[in-house]
Design a protein around this motif. Structure first.
Motif, mmCIF file in Angstrom:
data_model
loop_
_atom_site.group_PDB
_atom_site.id
_atom_site.type_symbol
_atom_site.label_atom_id
_atom_site.label_comp_id
_atom_site.label_asym_id
_atom_site.label_seq_id
_atom_site.Cartn_x
_atom_site.Cartn_y
_atom_site.Cartn_z
ATOM 1 N N ARG A 281 0.830 -1.208 0.000
ATOM 2 C CA ARG A 281 0.000 0.000 0.000
ATOM 3 C C ARG A 281 0.863 1.255 0.000
ATOM 4 O O ARG A 281 0.576 2.238 -0.708
ATOM 5 N N ASP A 282 1.948 1.227 0.772
ATOM 6 C CA ASP A 282 2.846 2.383 0.786
ATOM 7 C C ASP A 282 3.493 2.587 -0.580
ATOM 8 O O ASP A 282 3.645 3.736 -1.039
ATOM 9 N N ARG A 283 3.881 1.484 -1.218
ATOM 10 C CA ARG A 283 4.488 1.621 -2.550
ATOM 11 C C ARG A 283 3.472 2.172 -3.559
ATOM 12 O O ARG A 283 3.811 3.044 -4.380
ATOM 13 N N VAL A 284 2.225 1.690 -3.463
ATOM 14 C CA VAL A 284 1.202 2.196 -4.384
ATOM 15 C C VAL A 284 0.917 3.670 -4.116
ATOM 16 O O VAL A 284 0.781 4.480 -5.050
ATOM 17 N N ARG A 285 0.842 4.036 -2.805
ATOM 18 C CA ARG A 285 0.599 5.432 -2.473
ATOM 19 C C ARG A 285 1.738 6.312 -2.971
ATOM 20 O O ARG A 285 1.504 7.399 -3.524
ATOM 21 N N ALA A 286 2.977 5.846 -2.759
ATOM 22 C CA ALA A 286 4.122 6.632 -3.229
ATOM 23 C C ALA A 286 4.121 6.754 -4.750
ATOM 24 O O ALA A 286 4.393 7.832 -5.303
ATOM 25 N N TRP A 291 3.103 10.057 -9.395
ATOM 26 C CA TRP A 291 2.462 10.230 -10.710
ATOM 27 C C TRP A 291 1.616 11.502 -10.731
ATOM 28 O O TRP A 291 1.639 12.276 -11.702
ATOM 29 N N LEU A 292 0.860 11.733 -9.641
ATOM 30 C CA LEU A 292 0.053 12.949 -9.579
ATOM 31 C C LEU A 292 0.934 14.194 -9.582
ATOM 32 O O LEU A 292 0.600 15.222 -10.216
ATOM 33 N N ALA A 293 2.067 14.137 -8.865
ATOM 34 C CA ALA A 293 2.975 15.284 -8.851
ATOM 35 C C ALA A 293 3.530 15.568 -10.245
ATOM 36 O O ALA A 293 3.612 16.729 -10.679
ATOM 37 N N ARG A 294 3.902 14.503 -10.961
ATOM 38 C CA ARG A 294 4.411 14.705 -12.329
ATOM 39 C C ARG A 294 3.337 15.278 -13.244
ATOM 40 O O ARG A 294 3.593 16.192 -14.042
ATOM 41 N N GLU A 295 2.114 14.745 -13.121
ATOM 42 C CA GLU A 295 1.037 15.262 -13.972
ATOM 43 C C GLU A 295 0.701 16.705 -13.622
ATOM 44 O O GLU A 295 0.434 17.524 -14.517
ATOM 45 N N GLN A 296 0.703 17.043 -12.306
ATOM 46 C CA GLN A 296 0.434 18.425 -11.910
ATOM 47 C C GLN A 296 1.515 19.352 -12.432
ATOM 48 O O GLN A 296 1.229 20.477 -12.889
#
Length: 435
Positions: A281-286, A291-296
């Motif tokens: 779960r931590d790996r998926v969250r990270a 991914w969200l940071a890159r897209e933002q």
């Protein structure tokens, strides 16, 4: 015969050694029983050196045999095996050592038992019962586990307690059978088949504690081996301890070194699985956060571009280009129209300059007869003939009163002088000649 010797005439060592060798050679081959204590196969030598030890007394004797005979033994001869060998005593005089030259070696007792098991293993392996490709994978989390073991045995407690400690919700279906004795193989087969028919059982464990080779002999029974091979449910073998290797370990889908190890193989550890879930779960969250940071960041970069910050910038630039192109087109068309008007004026002037009407406007006239033919000579004209005179602004109809030829023939077109008529008729047609 005894050697004759005295302090004054002692016998040399060679004589004594040769005498001993002769006495030993007169001994015939004997059958001797013992245990193989040591095996020494020297590279490049055709002889194998062994040590045969008495099973009771602390006495041993060296033994030699040919490499061909040693390699032909089935199963292979190992240290600790009990054997009976046919051998001839031999004395090596150079070193003064006594040894036995083995001519035949047979397994006895446990060695014979191991030899029969080895032959059985080879036959079953030739049929493909131990093939790795026929092994089935255990389910990750079986809903129900079958257990074949002796009632109230340590193996049963090890499997149940360790499995429930690892996964408290695990369910077991226990089938009891004798794990030792002449009826052990039959009862284990019946328990195995009963569990195999139960569709809720997803894996079967056959567990027993440690013991001697004779105690574990039922788990090398051929009927049991074939029953495990026929089972549709994956089977885990947990017989004895780590060094024990009955044939059941070879045919089972998974071999466990101990009953406790079988419990670890059948069900996962709930704490370990929780740790893995948390780590996943931590790996998926990270990964999602990255991914969200890159897209933002990509969206911010796109939004900061002039085209997206103020979309009218591109429209204003394109509108200015359109205006410039429109003005350029108007100037180009205007210039082309001006040049075309000048060309038309020049062509009109040239046409007018070449027109006969322009010649008439300069004072010239055209004389024509009644048929409209142009008269260029006085020949053929007689007084009283009707003629017409074309001037710049009209036509004059007249009658010839007199024809007077020129004294000198003109070089150009003859000129005809005609007096003004008494009466003149004006032609109402206003024709113009153009190129």
């Amino acid at each position: 015969m005894a050697l004759e010797s005295s302090p004054q005439a002692p016998a040399p060592v060679r004589q004594i050694a040769n005498a001993i060798s002769g006495w030993v050679d007169r001994l015939g081959a004997v059958w001797v029983e013992g245990q193989i204590a040591q095996v020494n196969r020297r590279p490049g030598m055709a002889t194998v050196f062994m040590t045969l030890r008495d099973t009771i007394a602390d006495i041993s004797v060296p033994v030699t045999c040919s490499r061909v005979m040693f390699d032909s033994l089935n199963p292979p001869l190992v240290e600790g095996a009990s054997v009976v060998m046919h051998a001839k005593p031999s004395y090596y005089a150079n070193r003064g050592t006594l040894s036995l030259q083995a001519r035949e070696i047979r397994m006895v007792g446990l060695g014979e038992l191991l030899a029969r098991l080895e032959r059985r293993r080879q036959l079953l392996a030739a049929e493909g019962l131990f093939a790795a490709e026929r092994k089935r994978r255990l389910p990750f989390l079986p809903g129900r586990v079958g257990l074949v073991t002796a009632p109230n045995s340590a193996a049963e407690r090890d499997v149940l307690e360790n499995a429930k400690r690892r996964w408290p919700a695990v369910s077991f279906e226990v089938a009891y059978a004798a794990m030792q004795g002449p009826r052990s193989a039959t009862e284990v087969i019946e328990a195995l088949e009963r569990l195999d028919r139960d569709e809720t059982v997803e894996v079967i464990v056959i567990a027993r504690g440690g013991g001697s080779v004779e105690d574990l002999l039922p788990f090398s029974d051929e009927a049991l081996i074939r029953a495990v091979h026929r089972a549709r449910t994956p089977v885990v073998s947990a017989i004895g301890h780590e060094p024990d290797t009955p044939l059941l370990d070879l045919v089972a889908d998974v071999r466990a070194s101990t009953p406790t190890d079988a419990a670890k193989l059948v069900v996962p550890d709930v704490l370990d699985e929780q740790r893995q879930v948390l780590a996943a779960r931590d790996r998926v969250r990270a990964a999602m956060t990255g991914w969200l940071a890159r897209e933002q960041a990509g969206l911010d970069a796109l939004r900061s571009r002039p085209a997206l910050a103020d979309p009218r910038t591109l429209l204003d630039a394109r509108a200015e280009e359109v205006r410039q192109l429109r003005d350029r087109a108007r100037r180009t068309v205007g210039h082309q129209l001006d040049r075309s008007a000048d060309d038309i004026a020049h062509q009109r002037a040239r046409a007018r300059a070449l027109s006969p009407l322009a010649t008439l406007q300069r004072g010239y006239a055209v004389l024509q007869d009644e048929a409209g033919h142009v008269l260029t000579s006085v020949a053929g004209l007689v007084p009283g003939r009707e003629i017409s005179v074309r001037v710049a602004d009209g036509r004059v109809h007249a009658t010839t009163r007199q024809v007077e030829p020129a004294d000198t023939p003109p070089t150009d077109t003859p000129r005809i002088d005609t007096p003004a008529p008494d009466t003149a008729a004006t032609d109402h047609s206003d024709e113009e000649h153009h190129d």
